[in-house]
Scaffold this motif. Sequence first.
Motif, PDB file in Angstrom:
ATOM      1  N   VAL A   1       0.849  -1.195   0.000  1.00  0.00           N
ATOM      2  CA  VAL A   1       0.000   0.000   0.000  1.00  0.00           C
ATOM      3  C   VAL A   1       0.879   1.238   0.000  1.00  0.00           C
ATOM      4  N   VAL A   2       0.603   2.140  -0.938  1.00  0.00           N
ATOM      5  CA  VAL A   2       1.325   3.413  -1.045  1.00  0.00           C
ATOM      6  C   VAL A   2       0.317   4.530  -0.853  1.00  0.00           C
ATOM      7  N   THR A   3       0.579   5.428   0.082  1.00  0.00           N
ATOM      8  CA  THR A   3      -0.325   6.529   0.391  1.00  0.00           C
ATOM      9  C   THR A   3       0.367   7.847   0.099  1.00  0.00           C
ATOM     10  N   LEU A   4      -0.249   8.672  -0.747  1.00  0.00           N
ATOM     11  CA  LEU A   4       0.257   9.994  -1.079  1.00  0.00           C
ATOM     12  C   LEU A   4      -0.794  11.030  -0.720  1.00  0.00           C
ATOM     13  N   SER A   5      -0.415  12.283  -0.794  1.00  0.00           N
ATOM     14  CA  SER A   5      -1.322  13.380  -0.461  1.00  0.00           C
ATOM     15  C   SER A   5      -1.520  14.270  -1.684  1.00  0.00           C
ATOM     16  N   GLY A   6      -2.741  14.814  -1.797  1.00  0.00           N
ATOM     17  CA  GLY A   6      -3.040  15.718  -2.901  1.00  0.00           C
ATOM     18  C   GLY A   6      -4.527  15.814  -3.118  1.00  0.00           C
ATOM     19  N   ASP A   7      -4.934  16.855  -3.809  1.00  0.00           N
ATOM     20  CA  ASP A   7      -6.345  17.035  -4.113  1.00  0.00           C
ATOM     21  C   ASP A   7      -6.789  16.172  -5.286  1.00  0.00           C
ATOM     22  N   ASP A   8      -5.876  15.914  -6.203  1.00  0.00           N
ATOM     23  CA  ASP A   8      -6.190  15.163  -7.410  1.00  0.00           C
ATOM     24  C   ASP A   8      -5.279  13.939  -7.472  1.00  0.00           C
TER      25      ASP A   8
ATOM     26  N   LEU B   1     -13.888  33.798  -9.045  1.00  0.00           N
ATOM     27  CA  LEU B   1     -14.072  32.379  -8.704  1.00  0.00           C
ATOM     28  C   LEU B   1     -12.784  31.587  -8.910  1.00  0.00           C
ATOM     29  N   VAL B   2     -12.130  31.781 -10.047  1.00  0.00           N
ATOM     30  CA  VAL B   2     -10.903  31.043 -10.338  1.00  0.00           C
ATOM     31  C   VAL B   2      -9.774  31.453  -9.391  1.00  0.00           C
ATOM     32  N   ALA B   3      -9.607  32.756  -9.179  1.00  0.00           N
ATOM     33  CA  ALA B   3      -8.534  33.221  -8.306  1.00  0.00           C
ATOM     34  C   ALA B   3      -8.715  32.708  -6.878  1.00  0.00           C
ATOM     35  N   SER B   4      -9.937  32.787  -6.368  1.00  0.00           N
ATOM     36  CA  SER B   4     -10.191  32.311  -5.007  1.00  0.00           C
ATOM     37  C   SER B   4     -10.004  30.805  -4.908  1.00  0.00           C
ATOM     38  N   SER B   5     -10.445  30.069  -5.947  1.00  0.00           N
ATOM     39  CA  SER B   5     -10.276  28.611  -5.920  1.00  0.00           C
ATOM     40  C   SER B   5      -8.801  28.231  -5.935  1.00  0.00           C
ATOM     41  N   LEU B   6      -8.006  28.922  -6.769  1.00  0.00           N
ATOM     42  CA  LEU B   6      -6.582  28.621  -6.816  1.00  0.00           C
ATOM     43  C   LEU B   6      -5.898  28.946  -5.498  1.00  0.00           C
ATOM     44  N   ALA B   7      -6.276  30.065  -4.893  1.00  0.00           N
ATOM     45  CA  ALA B   7      -5.696  30.414  -3.592  1.00  0.00           C
ATOM     46  C   ALA B   7      -6.060  29.379  -2.537  1.00  0.00           C
ATOM     47  N   LEU B   8      -7.303  28.922  -2.565  1.00  0.00           N
ATOM     48  CA  LEU B   8      -7.725  27.905  -1.601  1.00  0.00           C
ATOM     49  C   LEU B   8      -6.977  26.593  -1.827  1.00  0.00           C
ATOM     50  N   ARG B   9      -6.778  26.221  -3.113  1.00  0.00           N
ATOM     51  CA  ARG B   9      -6.048  24.984  -3.399  1.00  0.00           C
ATOM     52  C   ARG B   9      -4.584  25.098  -2.981  1.00  0.00           C
ATOM     53  N   LEU B  10      -3.979  26.262  -3.231  1.00  0.00           N
ATOM     54  CA  LEU B  10      -2.590  26.460  -2.796  1.00  0.00           C
ATOM     55  C   LEU B  10      -2.474  26.361  -1.282  1.00  0.00           C
ATOM     56  N   LYS B  11      -3.455  26.880  -0.582  1.00  0.00           N
ATOM     57  CA  LYS B  11      -3.438  26.775   0.880  1.00  0.00           C
ATOM     58  C   LYS B  11      -3.486  25.312   1.313  1.00  0.00           C
ATOM     59  N   ARG B  12      -4.364  24.546   0.685  1.00  0.00           N
ATOM     60  CA  ARG B  12      -4.450  23.135   1.049  1.00  0.00           C
ATOM     61  C   ARG B  12      -3.166  22.394   0.707  1.00  0.00           C
TER      62      ARG B  12
ATOM     63  N   ALA C   1      -0.597  23.150   3.250  1.00  0.00           N
ATOM     64  CA  ALA C   1      -0.825  22.399   4.488  1.00  0.00           C
ATOM     65  C   ALA C   1      -0.422  20.940   4.330  1.00  0.00           C
ATOM     66  N   GLN C   2      -0.737  20.351   3.142  1.00  0.00           N
ATOM     67  CA  GLN C   2      -0.342  18.964   2.899  1.00  0.00           C
ATOM     68  C   GLN C   2       1.167  18.816   2.864  1.00  0.00           C
ATOM     69  N   ALA C   3       1.840  19.780   2.218  1.00  0.00           N
ATOM     70  CA  ALA C   3       3.301  19.722   2.166  1.00  0.00           C
ATOM     71  C   ALA C   3       3.901  19.848   3.559  1.00  0.00           C
ATOM     72  N   ALA C   4       3.312  20.711   4.386  1.00  0.00           N
ATOM     73  CA  ALA C   4       3.812  20.853   5.756  1.00  0.00           C
ATOM     74  C   ALA C   4       3.596  19.572   6.543  1.00  0.00           C
ATOM     75  N   ARG C   5       2.447  18.931   6.336  1.00  0.00           N
ATOM     76  CA  ARG C   5       2.183  17.682   7.046  1.00  0.00           C
ATOM     77  C   ARG C   5       3.132  16.582   6.589  1.00  0.00           C
ATOM     78  N   ARG C   6       3.352  16.492   5.265  1.00  0.00           N
ATOM     79  CA  ARG C   6       4.293  15.494   4.764  1.00  0.00           C
ATOM     80  C   ARG C   6       5.702  15.775   5.260  1.00  0.00           C
ATOM     81  N   SER C   7       6.068  17.060   5.269  1.00  0.00           N
ATOM     82  CA  SER C   7       7.404  17.415   5.749  1.00  0.00           C
ATOM     83  C   SER C   7       7.560  17.054   7.214  1.00  0.00           C
TER      84      SER C   7
END
Length: 952
Positions: free
Chosen positions: A328-335, A499-510, A513-519
Motif C-alpha cells: 500500500v502506497v499513500t500519497l497526499s493531494g487534491d487530485d 471564482l478562479v482566483a479564489s479557488s486557486l488560492a484555496l487549493r494552494l493553501k491546502r 498544508a499537505q506539504a507541511a504535514r508530509r514534511s
Amino acid sequence: MGEEASVPSLNDSEKRRDPEAILKRIHEDEEADEGAAGRGRLKVFFGYAAGVGKTYAMLEEAHRVQDEGVDVVVGYVEPHTRADTLALLEGLVSLPVQTVEHRGVSLREFDLDGALARKPQVVIVDELAHTNAPGCRHRKRYQDVEELLRAGIDVYTTVNVQHLEGVNDRVAAVTSVAVAERVPDRLFDAADSVELVDLEPAELIARLRAGKVYAPERVGWALDHFFSRSNLGALREIALRRAADRLERDRRQSREPQAAGGEDVLVVLAGSGVQTRAVRMAASMAEAAGGALAALVVEAEAEGGAVAPMPAAVKEALDLAEQLGARVVTLSGDDPVQPAALYAASAGVRQIVAPAAPLRSGLLGRRDLASRLRRAAPEAVVTAVPALDAPSVLERTGPTAVFRPTAADAVRAVAAVALASAISEVAWLVSPATSVILMVYLLVSLLLATRADGFLYPVLAALGSVVAYNFFFTAPRFTFHAYGLSAPVIFAFLLVGTLVASSLALRLKRQAAQAARRSYRTEVLFESARMLQAAQSLAACLETAASQVVKILDRPVVVYEADPLAPGGLRPPRLFDNGQGRLTPSEGALLTAPDEAAVAAWVASNGEAAGAGTDTLREARCLYLPVSTQDTVWGVIGVVVDPQDREAPDAFERNLLTALLDECGRAAERLVLARRHRDLAVKAEKEELRSNLLRSISHDLRTPLTSISGDADMLVADEGALSAEQRQRLAADIAEDARWLIGLVENLLSVTRLDEGGVTVHQEPELVAEVVDEALRHVSRRAADHQITVRIEDDMLLASMDARLMVQVLVNLVNNAIAYTPVDSSIEVAAWQEGDRVRLSVSDNGPGIANSDKGRVFDLFYHGAASAVPRRGQDGGREAALPDGLARPASEGGDARRGMGLGLALCRSIVRAHGSDIVLTDAIPQGCVFSFDVAAAAVPSLEGEVDDGDGR
C-alpha cells in the motif's frame, strides 16, 4: 553380449550422476523436512458447489491417515443432514465445539484454543470461508487455520470456488449472487495439496432433488436460483480452470526457481464507485506477469488541515488489496492523477489498473480516472476496469469531499465583498475608473481566500462581487440595472476571475498544508531513524519508537518488550502518552489489563497484527503491531483506538507505522548482531590467548622441566660420582626451577581470576611502608646485583588497598626492573600523597623501553624484540623470580625467552581492580617509571580501643 552390454550401461548412468546435484537434492530435502517440522501442512478439498462431496472425501482421507497411525481429530464439521457423511464421523476423535451466545442465539464454533492445547498431527476443519461469531479470536475461520499451521499442526479443510477472492467477480457475473464469505487466494495457492472433488452437474441436481444437499423445503428455491444447470456448469468450469492455473503455476515455478522478477502492477484507488474489481484484476495481472502488486491511495485534505475521510469503497478496496498481498502506497493531494503518474514513473511501473469511475477535475468538468491517467502517464499501459454495479459507480461523492458549506466561509465571503466595496468607493471618489474597481474586488477576494476552509467561499465571493459591483459602480448607480453594452462582459469577467482566483488560492493553501504535514512526518521518520541508530538497547529502541508513534499519531501507545523468560514471552507493559494527561489512571489500567496483554502475547507469538481495526481479537482497545524482522519478534506496540468510534489509523498512518516499526526492528537486530559480533570477538580473543598460552607453555615450561628432570637423574644415578657441593648445587637448581614454575602458575591463575571476576579485592587501610618492605623481601635473588632504594615521604602514610595483591604488583615491577637493567643499576620504589590519592612508583636508570613497545608491554603473552639487554615484557633468560619468572639476559645463555609475558599484565589487572590504572613514562635522563595511585586512607581513631599487646 546383450546382457554384458546392459550392465555397464546402468553403471555408467550411475557414475554420470553429478555429486553436486545429489548434495543439493539432499540439502533441499532436509530443508523441506525442517520446514515441514516447523509449519503445518494444508490440504484443501476443492469443489464448485455445495453437495459435490468435499466433506465426505475429507473424512475418508482422515480415516485413511488414521489407519496409518496418524493422530487425527475432528475440530469442526458442519452438522449436515447427510447420513452418509455423518456416518464417517464414527471412529474419529472429535473436539468439543465452542458455544458462543450472540443476540440470544447459541452458535457452534470451532474451538481454536482446544485444538492448540490438544496439538494433534492433523485437524479436520470444515468450511474454510466461514465467518466466526463475535467473541471468537479471529473474524474468519481461515485465520484460525493459519494459526494452526503456524503451530505445526496439519489441517484438512474444504472450500468452494465461489469463496475464492480472485474469482468473486466472475462468480457474481455468472450467478448474479454476491458471495460475502471469501478467503484470500494466497491461502489456496500456498496449500501443500489441493484435491479437486468433482461431480457432474446432472448428478448434483439429482442429489439435490433427493434431499441429500439441502432440506426439502429449500430444494425448489435452490434449483431456481444458484443451482440452475447453467450456473453449475459455469461454476464447474471456473473451478477446473482455477485448479489448472494453480498446477501450471507450480510447474512453472519448479522449472524456473531463479527466474527474474516479472512486471509490477499498480492499482489506483480513487472515487466512490466499486473499487474491489479493479483490485482483483490487478492482482490477477501481477500474478500472471510474475510481478508485485501495489495499491496507491491519494489522500485529500478536508477543512482545518485534517485528512479527509476515506470513501467507504476505497477503504474496502484497500483492505482487499492488503489481503491479496499488495504493498500500500499513500500519497497526499487534491487530485490523484498526477501523484499516481509520478509514482508510476519513479517506481518503473508500466502496468496501471484504475476503475472506470468518473472523477472530479476541479472546475473544468468531470473525466474518468483511467482516461486522465493515460494522458498523465503516456509511457504506461492503463487498464480501465468497469464496475459490475453501474448505479453505484455513478454515485456522486457529495459535498463531503468538494463542497462543504460552513458559516465561517459565508462570513468571510460577505466580509470580502464589503471590504472590497469600501475600498472601491474610496477609489471611485479619487478617480472613477472601472478597471481599478475590478482589480480591487479580485485582490481582496484573493487575499481573504487564504483564510477560507471550503469551496463555499469562492462561490459566494464571486457572486457577491458581481452583485456589489453592479449595485455600486455601474450606471445607474445604486440600482441593479446596467445600461452599458459591455456590462455583461464585465460581470462575466468579474465572476469567473474571482471564482478562479479564489479557488486557486484555496487549493494552494491546502497544498501548503499537505506539504507541511508530509514534511513533518518525513522529519519525524528521519528523526526516528537517527534516534534508533543511537539506541544502545532493545528497551531504548522500543521507547524511541513509542515516543515517535505518539508524536505522529497523537495517540497513547502501549509497549511490550519481548523476553523469552518472561510470562507470555513479554515483559510488563509501559504506557506512553504526549504528556498532557489525557489518560486517567483507570483508563491506563484498562490499557494494560491482562486481557490486553493476552492480545499482545498472541501478536508476539504469531508475528501478525491484531486488536482493534483487524479481524483478529478485534474487541481489544488497541491496535497491536509486532516489531519484528523476518522470524524474530522484538516487541509489540499497541496504538490506542478511541473506544467511541473504534476508528483505527488510516492507510497513510498505517504505512508510517509500518515504516517506523520496521526501522525499529532493524535497529534491534543490529544491536543483537553487534552484541554477537562482540561475543565472537571476545571468543576469538580468548581462543588466541589460549593458543598463545599453549605455545608459551610448550616453549617456556620445557626448559625448567628438562632441567629438573636432568638434575634429578644426576642425583639418583650415582651418589658417589658427585661431591657434596655438586649435589647441593643440583638440589638448589631443582628448587629454583620449581619456584619458577610455581610463580608462573600463580601468575597465570591470578590473571585468569582477575579477568573473569573471580578475585574479590578487599581494600583496607594499610601502611604503605609495610607493604613495600614485604614486597622487597620476596623479590628476585638477583636484587643483590642492583642498588634498590626506598623513598616514602611519611612512614605513617596509609592507603586503601588489598595488601596481598599490592605486594604482588610491587614484586613484579621490581623483578621486571632487575631482569631488564644492567648489573649495578639503580632501582627506586617511591610513595607519596597527592590530595586524596597515594601514588606509588618503581623507577630505574636502565636502557628504557622503545616507543614501539610502550603500548604493548601490558598485553598478555607479549614479547618484545630480542636485545643484549632485554626490554620490559620480554621475559628472557632463566631467572627464578617469584611471581613473574623474568629471565636473565640473552647474553647469559640458556633459553633467552623464558617467561610468558604475564607479569605486567597481572599488574595492570590488579591496579584496575583497585579503581586506577598503571602508567609507563620515561625517566630522566634514562630509564623508565611504572606508577599508579590508590585511594588515601585516614589514620583510624584509637579512642575506646584496647591494646592487644602487640604494640598496635
